[in-house]
Each structure stands twice: as C-alpha cells, then as structure tokens.
Write an enzyme that holds these catalytic residues in place. Structure first.
Site, PDB file in Angstrom:
ATOM      1  N   GLU A 273       9.258   8.033 -17.057  1.00 38.64           N
ATOM      2  CA  GLU A 273       7.856   8.739 -17.244  1.00 38.64           C
ATOM      3  C   GLU A 273       7.496   8.229 -19.176  1.00 38.64           C
ATOM      4  O   GLU A 273       6.226   7.569 -19.228  1.00 38.64           O
ATOM      5  CB  GLU A 273       7.791   9.808 -17.176  1.00 38.64           C
TER       6      GLU A 273
ATOM      7  N   ASN B  37      14.907  15.646 -13.744  1.00 35.65           N
ATOM      8  CA  ASN B  37      13.927  15.226 -14.265  1.00 35.65           C
ATOM      9  C   ASN B  37      13.607  13.152 -14.580  1.00 35.65           C
ATOM     10  O   ASN B  37      14.637  13.114 -15.287  1.00 35.65           O
ATOM     11  CB  ASN B  37      13.269  15.015 -14.734  1.00 35.65           C
TER      12      ASN B  37
ATOM     13  N   HIS C  34       0.837  -1.046   0.049  1.00 35.00           N
ATOM     14  CA  HIS C  34       0.388  -0.474  -0.115  1.00 35.00           C
ATOM     15  C   HIS C  34       1.000   1.318  -0.113  1.00 35.00           C
ATOM     16  O   HIS C  34       0.394   2.083   0.228  1.00 35.00           O
ATOM     17  CB  HIS C  34      -0.910   0.112   1.467  1.00 35.00           C
TER      18      HIS C  34
ATOM     19  N   TYR D  70      -9.888 -14.916 -44.884  1.00 38.06           N
ATOM     20  CA  TYR D  70      -9.174 -13.209 -44.959  1.00 38.06           C
ATOM     21  C   TYR D  70     -10.691 -12.134 -45.016  1.00 38.06           C
ATOM     22  O   TYR D  70     -11.062 -11.968 -46.084  1.00 38.06           O
ATOM     23  CB  TYR D  70      -7.931 -13.029 -45.981  1.00 38.06           C
TER      24      TYR D  70
ATOM     25  N   LYS E 219      16.064  21.123 -10.799  1.00 37.92           N
ATOM     26  CA  LYS E 219      15.237  20.137 -11.119  1.00 37.92           C
ATOM     27  C   LYS E 219      16.077  19.417 -12.390  1.00 37.92           C
ATOM     28  O   LYS E 219      17.147  19.633 -12.332  1.00 37.92           O
ATOM     29  CB  LYS E 219      13.871  20.492 -11.997  1.00 37.92           C
TER      30      LYS E 219
ATOM     31  N   SER F 267      14.920  20.968 -16.394  1.00 38.17           N
ATOM     32  CA  SER F 267      13.369  21.899 -16.566  1.00 38.17           C
ATOM     33  C   SER F 267      13.899  22.447 -17.292  1.00 38.17           C
ATOM     34  O   SER F 267      15.416  24.077 -17.005  1.00 38.17           O
ATOM     35  CB  SER F 267      13.066  21.761 -14.966  1.00 38.17           C
TER      36      SER F 267
HETATM   37  N1  ARG Z   1      -2.176  -6.151 -48.339  1.00 36.49           N
HETATM   38  C1  ARG Z   1      -2.975  -6.740 -47.617  1.00 36.49           C
HETATM   39  C2  ARG Z   1      -2.615  -7.207 -45.678  1.00 36.49           C
HETATM   40  O1  ARG Z   1      -1.481  -6.306 -45.623  1.00 36.49           O
HETATM   41  C3  ARG Z   1      -1.739  -7.997 -48.454  1.00 36.49           C
HETATM   42  C4  ARG Z   1      -2.861  -8.806 -48.918  1.00 36.49           C
HETATM   43  C5  ARG Z   1      -4.287  -8.841 -49.369  1.00 36.49           C
HETATM   44  N2  ARG Z   1      -5.129  -9.668 -49.890  1.00 36.49           N
HETATM   45  C6  ARG Z   1      -6.196  -9.744 -50.661  1.00 36.49           C
HETATM   46  N3  ARG Z   1      -6.739 -10.278 -50.594  1.00 36.49           N
HETATM   47  N4  ARG Z   1      -6.272  -7.766 -50.901  1.00 36.49           N
HETATM   48  O2  ARG Z   1      -3.747  -7.522 -45.622  1.00 36.49           O
END
Ligand code: ARG
Length: 461
Positions: free
Chosen positions: A290, A285, A156, A317, A283, A277
């Site tokens: 930080e 720092n 604490h 994807y 100072k 400072s």
């Molecule tokens: N520049 C894209 C990325 O970073 C690469 C993959 C792109 N693939 C696609 N089907 N557009 O994710």
C-alpha cells in the site's frame, strides 16, 4: 560568514532571505561530487598554466583532505552557507588562504552545480539499476518455481483465460527490464560534462574541457555552453523513468494486495513483511504494497515539479533551478527505498497453488477454448462464439460449469460436439497448449526465462 559577493554589496543579507536562498540543507549530499569536480578543475588549471602547478597541487591535496574530513565526520557542513559549492570553497580558503581563492578561476557555480548534479545522479541511477536487477532475479526465481501453477488470467478484473503464475510474474520482469534500459538510455544522454561552460558564455582562459570531462568519467564535454548550464532535461528524464518504474511497482503492489485478501488467498505474505491491526486481531495487512502504491503519487509529483519549474524559464541559469534537487533526490530516494523492501517481501511470499487452480477452475475460463473447439471442427468463429455464450448462460442458470454438461446437452447446441470436447476444455490442456511465443505454456515461459537470464548475465559480465 561573509558572502563571496560582499564587494558589490553594502549591506549584509537579511537572515530570513539567507535561509530562503540557501540550498545546503539538501545539496550537501553532493559534497563528494563537488570536491571531485573541483579537483579535476584545479588539475586542469595547473596543466594549462592558468594557475601555477604548485597552487594546483596544494588545492587538490587540501580538497582531498576536506573530502576525508567530511566523510569521517571531522568536518560538519555549515548550514549558514549558501550551498555546498560555497561551503567547500570557503573551507578551502580557510585552510590555505590566498591559494584557495584561485580555484574558481574560469568557473561559475552554474557549471559547478550542473556538473555536481550529473555526477550525483549517475550514482543514484546506478544504485537504482542494481536494485532493479535484484528484483528481476527474485521474479525469475519465483517464475521457475511456478511454471506449472495454473491461475486465472484477468481482463477487467474478470476471469478471462487460464495462465501460469510464471507467465504472470514474468510480465513484471519485462517491465522492470525496460525500466533498467530506460535508466541506461538516460545515463548515456546525460553523461557529458558541463564544466567549462562557466556562467553561460564559456571563457577567455585556455581551458581544456576534454581533459576534465575524461577525468570525471564523462563521454566528453557538452557542446553548447548555455545548454550545459541551464538544461535539466536529464532530471526530467530520470524522474520520468523513476515514475514509470514506480507505476510498475504500484500495479504489482495492487495485485499482491488483492492476492492476499481472503477473497483471493492466492498468496500469503511473510509475517516479517506484513503488519497487524491495532484493533482487529485477525488482520494481516499488506502495508508495504500500500505504501509503494501511495508513494508512486509522490514520485509523479517530483516529475511535475521538475517539468513545471523548467517551463518558461529563459536561458540560461535561473535560481528557480535550485528547486531541481529536492525533487529528483526525492524521486530516487523513494524508488530505491521501495525496491529495497519490495524485493525481499516478494522473495518470501507463500504461493497457495491450490487456491489459484481452484479459482481458475470456475468462472468459465475455458469458454474461449470451447469456441475454438467448434472452430477447429469447421464452424466460423463468430458463430462458435455465440453458441459458447449460450452454453455459458445455460450453465449459469443451472448452476453448472462447462465440464458438468453431458454430451447430449452439448449436442443440443451443435452436432459438431463430440466426446473429445471434454479434452478440449480441460484446464491443464487449455493452459499448457497455449504455446505461442510469449504465452503461458511451459516451453513458452522457459523461453522468457532464458531471455531474462541472458539479459541478467550480459550485465554481470
Ligand atoms: N545553489 C545553486 C543551485 O542549486 C547553485 C548555483 C547558483 N548559481 C547562481 N548563479 N546563483 O542551483
């Protein structure tokens, strides 16, 4: 530059959309991984008879030249390109025409980017782990020099019990060791090659994923084509590990900030690692600490970016995933920068042993030991705790510390007090008799140093 997909489209891409879509400004750093990945792919295509051996060789040779040219700054990345993958392929085709166009057979940018980022992050993790080890080494060095340096231990932020500075420092060595282990764990899980997953569904070509995986230093190919191209859990894991590591550095920074304040003056920072400072001449720092503390929030932000970006994404994807790179690259850049500067800063601190000891000598830090004394003489701990509390209260009212009280005064609280009570509450004894496993006594601290050194040696072997 004409787009690779120009056949399907009738119009050129709007310029602003092109800029919005483009990732080369931040994925350009993966050029080496991209090219090495392509060399492995082209080699495999040749070996499997998917393209001719001559074409495969020419592609590999030209890719090597492109890599050298980028490294030697003879070839600049074209920021108009959509991403690093498109750029390298376009450059290849510029140099060797038709043959260059054969490289992308049975591959997609989806498995290419999933591959590149893994390869790139392997390097980033490796460098970070190396920096963690350097910091652990400095902590061990400092701990060795402070096995007998007594300081108050806090809970604490109130003085709690006496400890050695070595024990306090080594707490961070163990935290950082676990950070190292966490990076290693993440590495083991991510080190599988997605190459050959293609867009998402694999391919009808007779590719050999084992060979490319092995050529590129992976344990093997990822087992599922959709998973291979569309998970970024390894980015989350790495960002999470980086966040934990930053959190450790931030706590350490906070303590250093306190320790070099005039209220504590336990340590002084070297002039080369502190700032003055613009207005207050007195100072000095602790800006580095930080900033480390401040940048911790930024790395947490990177982790949140990744988790939130992935949340709710359908397989496989999606372009959202392009957002993975800036976040995870920033997390590594920040952590590496913080470690690189924190380590020499810590290495050059001056420890004010007397101030630490003086702080430990006040504040009734030996009150637990007073209670333990009564327990050892037969009293139940709860009663002993209560009596010790009353004695502390008496001391505060009379502006005294426990060592100042006469045996007569002690006896008013319990007949169990004898002359040897002074020995029991002696600061050195209180500190150095705490010799349980992991504690502050010299032998306990030496055991900890031994464990950390064994760990360090196991890595350099
Ligand atoms: N520049 C894209 C990325 O970073 C690469 C993959 C792109 N693939 C696609 N089907 N557009 O994710």
């Amino acid at each position: 530059m004409a787009k690779m997909w120009a056949g399907r489209f009738k119009k050129e891409l709007n310029k602003e959309v092109n800029d919005f879509n483009s990732s080369i400004s931040f994925d350009g750093v993966m050029f080496e991984s991209d090219i090495i990945g392509s060399i492995a792919h082209a080699t495999m295509l040749g070996k499997q008879g998917i393209i001719s051996l001559d074409d495969s060789k020419l592609i590999c040779k030209t890719l090597t030249e492109i890599l050298d040219d980028i490294k030697n700054e003879k070839l600049e990345l074209d920021l108009e390109a959509e991403d690093i993958h498109m750029f390298v392929e376009a450059e290849l085709t510029k140099r060797i025409g038709e043959v260059g166009k054969r490289l992308h057979t049975s591959r997609s940018r989806n498995d290419q980017v999933a591959l590149d980022i893994r390869m790139h992050l392997r390097k980033e993790a490796d460098e970070t782990m190396h920096l963690l080890l350097k910091l652990i080494e400095v902590i061990v060095k400092l701990a060795k020099n402070n096995k007998e340096t007594i300081m108050p231990g806090y809970t604490h932020l109130q003085r709690a019990q006496p400890i050695t500075f070595a024990n306090h420092l080594l707490a961070y060595a163990f935290m950082l060791k676990r950070d190292y282990d966490r990076f290693m764990d993440a590495f083991h899980r991510m080190n599988y090659s997605p190459l050959g997953s293609c867009a998402l569904a694999g391919t009808t070509y007779p590719i050999d994923r084992e060979t490319t995986a092995e050529m590129l230093g992976f344990y093997g190919p990822t087992e599922n084509s959709l998973d291979g191209v569309s998970d970024r859990d390894f980015c989350c894991e790495l960002a999470s590990t980086a966040s934990i590591s930053m959190m450790h550095l931030s706590r350490f920074s906070e303590e250093i900030i306190l320790w070099c304040s005039w209220e504590f003056k336990f340590i002084d920072l070297d002039d080369a690692y502190s700032t003055g400072s613009s207005i207050m001449p007195q100072k000095k720092n602790p800006d580095i600490c930080e900033l480390v503390r401040g940048k911790t929030g930024r790395v947490y932000g990177d982790l949140m970016t990744l988790l939130t970006m992935l949340k709710g994404l359908p397989l496989a994807y999606n372009k959202d995933m392009q957002e993975d790179k800036e976040a995870i690259f920033d997390a590594f850049k920040t952590l590496k920068q913080c470690l690189s500067i924190f380590t020499p800063m810590l290495d050059t601190i001056k420890v004010n042993k007397n101030n630490m000891r003086n702080a430990a000598a006040k504040g009734f830090i030996n009150a637990t030991d007073l209670a333990d004394y009564l327990v050892k003489n037969g009293m139940a701990f709860r009663d002993a705790y209560k009596i010790s509390g009353s004695i502390v209260s008496y001391c505060i009212e009379n502006n005294k510390v426990l060592e100042d009280l006469s045996l007569e005064e002690y006896k008013k609280y319990s007949e169990l007090f004898n002359e040897d009570v002074y020995d029991a509450i002696n600061l050195e004894k209180c500190t150095f008799k705490r010799n349980s496993y992991g504690a502050s006594a010299i032998e306990s601290v030496e055991k900890q140093i031994e464990i950390i050194e064994e760990f360090l040696n196991s890595i350099s072997e």
